[in-house]
Design a protein around this motif. Sequence first.
Motif, PDB file in Angstrom:
ATOM      1  N   THR A 122       7.217  -8.503  -6.603  1.00 15.73           N
ATOM      2  CA  THR A 122       7.795  -8.882  -7.892  1.00 15.73           C
ATOM      3  C   THR A 122       6.706  -8.997  -8.950  1.00 15.73           C
ATOM      4  O   THR A 122       6.870  -8.525 -10.081  1.00 15.73           O
ATOM      5  N   ALA A 123       5.587  -9.623  -8.574  1.00 16.97           N
ATOM      6  CA  ALA A 123       4.499  -9.862  -9.540  1.00 16.97           C
ATOM      7  C   ALA A 123       3.696  -8.590  -9.821  1.00 16.97           C
ATOM      8  O   ALA A 123       3.433  -8.259 -10.977  1.00 16.97           O
ATOM      9  N   GLU A 124       3.261  -7.889  -8.775  1.00 17.86           N
ATOM     10  CA  GLU A 124       2.414  -6.697  -8.913  1.00 17.86           C
ATOM     11  C   GLU A 124       2.896  -5.613  -7.947  1.00 17.86           C
ATOM     12  O   GLU A 124       2.308  -5.407  -6.890  1.00 17.86           O
ATOM     13  N   PRO A 125       3.970  -4.915  -8.284  1.00 22.59           N
ATOM     14  CA  PRO A 125       4.501  -3.913  -7.347  1.00 22.59           C
ATOM     15  C   PRO A 125       3.523  -2.752  -7.142  1.00 22.59           C
ATOM     16  O   PRO A 125       2.802  -2.360  -8.050  1.00 22.59           O
ATOM     17  N   ILE A 126       3.501  -2.250  -5.917  1.00 19.13           N
ATOM     18  CA  ILE A 126       2.695  -1.062  -5.600  1.00 19.13           C
ATOM     19  C   ILE A 126       3.560   0.149  -5.927  1.00 19.13           C
ATOM     20  O   ILE A 126       4.661   0.294  -5.400  1.00 19.13           O
ATOM     21  N   GLU A 127       3.056   1.002  -6.794  1.00 19.53           N
ATOM     22  CA  GLU A 127       3.834   2.165  -7.207  1.00 19.53           C
ATOM     23  C   GLU A 127       3.454   3.370  -6.355  1.00 19.53           C
ATOM     24  O   GLU A 127       2.283   3.684  -6.178  1.00 19.53           O
ATOM     25  N   ILE A 128       4.453   4.035  -5.835  1.00 15.81           N
ATOM     26  CA  ILE A 128       4.273   5.255  -5.047  1.00 15.81           C
ATOM     27  C   ILE A 128       4.963   6.375  -5.820  1.00 15.81           C
ATOM     28  O   ILE A 128       6.153   6.315  -6.093  1.00 15.81           O
ATOM     29  N   ARG A 129       4.178   7.414  -6.153  1.00 14.05           N
ATOM     30  CA  ARG A 129       4.734   8.502  -6.947  1.00 14.05           C
ATOM     31  C   ARG A 129       4.845   9.796  -6.145  1.00 14.05           C
ATOM     32  O   ARG A 129       5.132  10.837  -6.711  1.00 14.05           O
ATOM     33  N   GLY A 130       4.584   9.713  -4.875  1.00 12.56           N
ATOM     34  CA  GLY A 130       4.675  10.909  -4.051  1.00 12.56           C
ATOM     35  C   GLY A 130       3.874  10.735  -2.781  1.00 12.56           C
ATOM     36  O   GLY A 130       3.323   9.674  -2.492  1.00 12.56           O
ATOM     37  N   ALA A 131       3.790  11.820  -2.029  1.00  9.28           N
ATOM     38  CA  ALA A 131       3.114  11.779  -0.745  1.00  9.28           C
ATOM     39  C   ALA A 131       1.619  11.490  -0.892  1.00  9.28           C
ATOM     40  O   ALA A 131       1.032  10.756  -0.088  1.00  9.28           O
ATOM     41  N   LEU A 132       1.003  12.013  -1.932  1.00 10.72           N
ATOM     42  CA  LEU A 132      -0.430  11.809  -2.125  1.00 10.72           C
ATOM     43  C   LEU A 132      -0.741  10.335  -2.441  1.00 10.72           C
ATOM     44  O   LEU A 132      -1.676   9.764  -1.877  1.00 10.72           O
ATOM     45  N   SER A 133       0.039   9.711  -3.297  1.00 11.01           N
ATOM     46  CA  SER A 133      -0.214   8.302  -3.597  1.00 11.01           C
ATOM     47  C   SER A 133       0.092   7.433  -2.372  1.00 11.01           C
ATOM     48  O   SER A 133      -0.558   6.410  -2.158  1.00 11.01           O
ATOM     49  N   TYR A 158      -0.438   8.454   0.714  1.00 11.16           N
ATOM     50  CA  TYR A 158      -1.612   8.694   1.551  1.00 11.16           C
ATOM     51  C   TYR A 158      -2.793   7.836   1.083  1.00 11.16           C
ATOM     52  O   TYR A 158      -3.541   7.296   1.882  1.00 11.16           O
ATOM     53  N   ARG A 159      -2.978   7.704  -0.225  1.00 14.22           N
ATOM     54  CA  ARG A 159      -4.072   6.883  -0.764  1.00 14.22           C
ATOM     55  C   ARG A 159      -3.918   5.415  -0.363  1.00 14.22           C
ATOM     56  O   ARG A 159      -4.905   4.717  -0.178  1.00 14.22           O
ATOM     57  N   GLN A 160      -2.674   4.964  -0.251  1.00 20.57           N
ATOM     58  CA  GLN A 160      -2.435   3.572   0.146  1.00 20.57           C
ATOM     59  C   GLN A 160      -2.948   3.303   1.564  1.00 20.57           C
ATOM     60  O   GLN A 160      -3.314   2.179   1.897  1.00 20.57           O
ATOM     61  N   LEU A 161      -3.001   4.331   2.401  1.00 20.15           N
ATOM     62  CA  LEU A 161      -3.483   4.164   3.775  1.00 20.15           C
ATOM     63  C   LEU A 161      -4.963   3.794   3.819  1.00 20.15           C
ATOM     64  O   LEU A 161      -5.447   3.288   4.824  1.00 20.15           O
ATOM     65  N   LYS A 162      -5.684   4.020   2.733  1.00 17.92           N
ATOM     66  CA  LYS A 162      -7.106   3.656   2.674  1.00 17.92           C
ATOM     67  C   LYS A 162      -7.283   2.145   2.492  1.00 17.92           C
ATOM     68  O   LYS A 162      -8.350   1.620   2.754  1.00 17.92           O
TER      69      LYS A 162
END
Length: 190
Positions: free
Chosen positions: A147-158, A160-164
């Motif tokens: 709610t405060a700071e949502p993690i935005e995912i815009r596709g497969a690449l973003s 994948y970056r979250q996995l880091k």
Amino acid sequence: MSHSLPEASAASSPELASLVERLEDPRVAAGLQNLLDHVDLLAVLVIGLDGFIGRSEVIGDALIDGVSDLRAVADEARPSEPIDVASIVASLVAMSKALPKLTPTLTRVADEDLIGGMLDSGIISADSLVHVGMLATAVNEGANQATAEPIEIRGALSMYRQLKDPDIARGLGYTLSILKAVGRQLDSEK
């Protein structure tokens, strides 16, 4: 329609005369009428209470086992803050007021040995409770963060970056380990 006892019988027994006098009181008569109107509920309550008392040893043993398990869990996870005894006592008082309503359910639990089944299944084991508690805390924390700071995912690449992110990688590994264990359980039940 008024029924009264002959004067001779009422006079011969002071207890009987007192009873007749009380029955002539409209409030007492209304109370007895109300009691008779609900005698079926009273019978159910008495039967349930009799079943509860008849099973009290089994229920008592289950409660003792539950308290022992709770003590073991409490010993493993010592609270950082003191225990609020007043709120525990208040909860017990509230629970004791609800006991007459719970009697049929408690009787069914004892008859079907649901508590034994839950204990045998591992649902209430100390390890399970620790994991469930951790997951509940994480769900609440994650929901607040989303709610405060949502993690935005815009596709497969973003994605994948979250996995880091080390936290996401650990959480995903934990989840995958659980899914693998579920798969093994499903395979063993075939």
